[in-house]
Design an enzyme around this catalytic site. Sequence first.
Site, short mmCIF file in Angstrom:
data_model
loop_
_atom_site.label_atom_id
_atom_site.label_comp_id
_atom_site.label_asym_id
_atom_site.label_seq_id
_atom_site.Cartn_x
_atom_site.Cartn_y
_atom_site.Cartn_z
N LYS A 162 0.56 6.36 -10.71
CA LYS A 162 -0.11 5.16 -11.26
C LYS A 162 -0.67 5.42 -12.65
CE LYS A 162 -0.53 2.54 -7.14
NZ LYS A 162 -1.11 1.46 -6.39
N LYS A 164 9.42 3.19 -3.51
CA LYS A 164 8.80 2.51 -2.38
C LYS A 164 8.63 1.03 -2.72
CE LYS A 164 4.01 2.44 -2.22
NZ LYS A 164 3.08 1.59 -1.49
N LYS A 200 3.67 -3.99 -3.49
CA LYS A 200 3.26 -5.37 -3.79
C LYS A 200 2.82 -5.57 -5.23
CE LYS A 200 -0.74 -5.03 -1.02
NZ LYS A 200 -1.51 -3.88 -1.48
P1 ATP Z 1 0.08 -1.31 -4.41
O1 ATP Z 1 1.45 -1.55 -4.90
O2 ATP Z 1 -0.93 -2.23 -5.02
O3 ATP Z 1 -0.33 0.12 -4.47
P2 ATP Z 1 1.00 -1.30 -1.70
O4 ATP Z 1 2.11 -2.28 -1.54
O5 ATP Z 1 1.35 0.14 -1.77
O6 ATP Z 1 0.07 -1.72 -2.91
P3 ATP Z 1 -1.37 -0.99 -0.02
O7 ATP Z 1 -2.42 -2.01 0.10
O8 ATP Z 1 -1.70 0.12 -0.92
O9 ATP Z 1 0.03 -1.61 -0.49
O10 ATP Z 1 -0.97 -0.50 1.40
C1 ATP Z 1 -1.31 -1.09 2.64
C2 ATP Z 1 -0.62 -0.32 3.73
O11 ATP Z 1 0.79 -0.56 3.68
C3 ATP Z 1 -0.78 1.20 3.62
O12 ATP Z 1 -0.96 1.74 4.91
C4 ATP Z 1 0.51 1.65 3.01
O13 ATP Z 1 0.82 2.99 3.36
C5 ATP Z 1 1.49 0.67 3.64
N1 ATP Z 1 2.67 0.49 2.81
C6 ATP Z 1 2.68 0.06 1.52
N2 ATP Z 1 3.93 -0.01 1.05
C7 ATP Z 1 4.74 0.41 2.06
C8 ATP Z 1 6.17 0.58 2.18
N3 ATP Z 1 6.97 0.31 1.17
N4 ATP Z 1 6.66 1.03 3.36
C9 ATP Z 1 5.85 1.32 4.38
N5 ATP Z 1 4.49 1.18 4.33
C10 ATP Z 1 3.93 0.74 3.19
#
Ligand code: ATP
Length: 325
Positions: free
Chosen positions: A111, A192, A195
Amino acid sequence: MKRVFSGVQPSGNLTIGNYLGALRQFTELQQDHECFFCVVDLHALTLPQEPDTLRAKTLEVAGLILAAGLDPKRIVLFVQSHVPAHAELCWLLNGVTYTGELSRMTQYKDKAKGRKVITAGLLNYPILMAADILLYRSDLVPVGADQKQHLELARDIAIRFNNRFGNTFVVPEPFIPKVGAKIAALDDPSKKMSKSDVAESYIALLDPPDVVAAKLGRAVTDSGREVRYDAKEKPGVSNLLTIYALCRGMSVKKAEADFAGLGYAVFKKTVAEAVNETLRPIQTRYREFTSSGAVRQVLVEGAGRAAEASSLVLRQVKEKMGLLV
Ligand code: ATP
Ligand code: LTN
């Protein structure tokens, strides 16, 4: 009953990755665990956010966590900033965490990459996450694979604190699904699904059926024509097979068999149908929760219960560290 804690950032549109990697596990664990789920708005502030959007997303994410199948009577759902103990414990744990540990975190490195300035919040992010978990003496933390390293740091902090000040924290265990722990981005299967990335890269839980079909239609697949699971040679196809298998509640092997002899076009169309079938009930429940105004009420009650559940641990930490309480 064992305690469960997990957090979700209101940093964008919740994705099918968030659902398959995390929320799906929340719904299972609520059956026989004492569960605390938190919309971690303070974590979102570690990167720039537009204030009105952050406020709206906080409510939306809370609504979607409920709509994923959580029963507000069984679980505690709240917003992190509504319970000041999280920020307080975070500061206290700053005193037992090393900067070397923080700068080694891969999420921090990813990040921070390419940014002109890096906030202290981005570096200290895992301390706040450790505070979230340790405050509730949580046994289990359901997360996707990307959070494993942060959880290991939370365990190290707990162990270090207990050794230095006497037994205070429960050392938490990660709860990471065997399949679906790292759903990949549609436009680049080496990344990965996230969002806070571009809309083309993810399926949002609130995407309408035609958008889901269009995004999957454009998803990067691999050379060749065969639909088979091979994470190395066919990461794009393997990702879609994983999503399909989880949406249909079947093994990846069985999913592969469903597409024997079929081409990519039929494959993608069928994956879209499975995803839309999974999203439909979530979207319906989301509309019910939001139109009834129930989400706000759940969050008010949740903050009260979370504050109560965390007050003793916070007081113990302050006493042990030598604050005048
Ligand atoms: P950001 O992009 O803002 O970092 P994010 O999509 O990674 O957000 P988080 O709010 O950080 O989402 O994660 C919420 C939960 O979803 C966490 O337990 C994270 O490990 C899980 N998660 C996020 N993205 C994935 C993915 N691509 N596959 C599986 N689990 C995920
Ligand atoms: N860092 C996590 C969100 C998060 C979390 C937590 C997860 C904040 N606090 C406590 C589990 C437990 C993320 O980015 N997914």
